[in-house]
Scaffold this active site. Structure first.
Site, short mmCIF file in Angstrom:
data_model
loop_
_atom_site.label_atom_id
_atom_site.label_comp_id
_atom_site.label_asym_id
_atom_site.label_seq_id
_atom_site.Cartn_x
_atom_site.Cartn_y
_atom_site.Cartn_z
N HIS A 33 83.06 23.37 -72.57
CA HIS A 33 83.84 23.20 -73.80
C HIS A 33 83.92 24.49 -74.58
O HIS A 33 83.32 25.50 -74.21
CB HIS A 33 83.27 22.07 -74.66
CG HIS A 33 81.88 22.28 -75.17
ND1 HIS A 33 81.56 23.23 -76.11
CD2 HIS A 33 80.71 21.66 -74.85
CE1 HIS A 33 80.27 23.17 -76.38
NE2 HIS A 33 79.72 22.23 -75.61
N CYS A 49 75.43 22.09 -72.47
CA CYS A 49 76.79 22.32 -71.96
C CYS A 49 77.02 23.80 -71.67
O CYS A 49 76.16 24.63 -71.89
CB CYS A 49 77.81 21.83 -72.99
SG CYS A 49 77.77 20.04 -73.25
#
Length: 173
Positions: free
Chosen positions: A126, A148
């Site tokens: 992301h 992430c």
């Protein structure tokens, strides 16, 4: 007085270098590129994008706050290691856009079970949290995610446009 002038010059030079770094234009992948494999090298903080075995783009990345070692359970703030695939695409993410990573796999589930903890999930590639895109490339200064893989907004736009659901992603130490 001379010391203040030197300090002012140093400040101006540092500011100019930071501004160039922050606002230097991003160079996107060529139109029509279809990424068919992603490789993350955690130790080098890089995401490599391949098309037909040829390296197309290298992205500098940020990782989970606890980047050494493979993710073992929910909340350990580690980025997983292993072989996965892009499981979803979200154009309306709280982090600009994202590509879902198929974590946890069977190995991850078994390891977490051995530890008596949940494996977790929701691992993504992301960008920056919505309304913080102005941070841009400075997000690379430290590992800030909960596990992430983070890019800038321009970089995730590019990767998102050229990567399909089902694309394999290999995450290496």
């Amino acid at each position: 007085m001379r010391g203040r002038k030197i300090l002012l010059v140093v400040f101006i030079v540092v500011f100019a270098v930071a501004a160039i770094y922050a606002w230097y234009p991003y160079s996107p992948m060529p139109a029509g590129t279809q990424i068919d494999k992603l490789v993350v090298q955690k130790s080098q903080r890089q995401l490599l994008a391949y098309e037909k075995g040829k390296l197309v783009k290298t992205f500098p990345i940020s990782l989970g706050r606890n980047p050494i070692g493979a993710k073992e359970f929910e909340g350990d703030k580690k980025t997983p290691e292993g072989t996965y695939f892009i499981s979803a695409k979200n154009p309306n993410s709280g982090y600009h856009k994202n590509l879902g990573v198929s974590y946890p796999n069977q190995q991850n589930l078994e390891r977490a079970k051995q530890l008596g903890k949940p494996a977790g999930g929701d691992i993504k590639i992301h960008a920056l949290r919505n309304y913080t895109g102005f941070i841009g490339r400075f997000q690379r200064c430290y590992d800030w995610t909960l596990g992430c893989i983070a890019l800038t907004n321009a970089e995730i736009d590019d990767l998102y446009a050229h990567t399909a659901v089902g694309t394999p992603i290999i995450i290496l130490p």
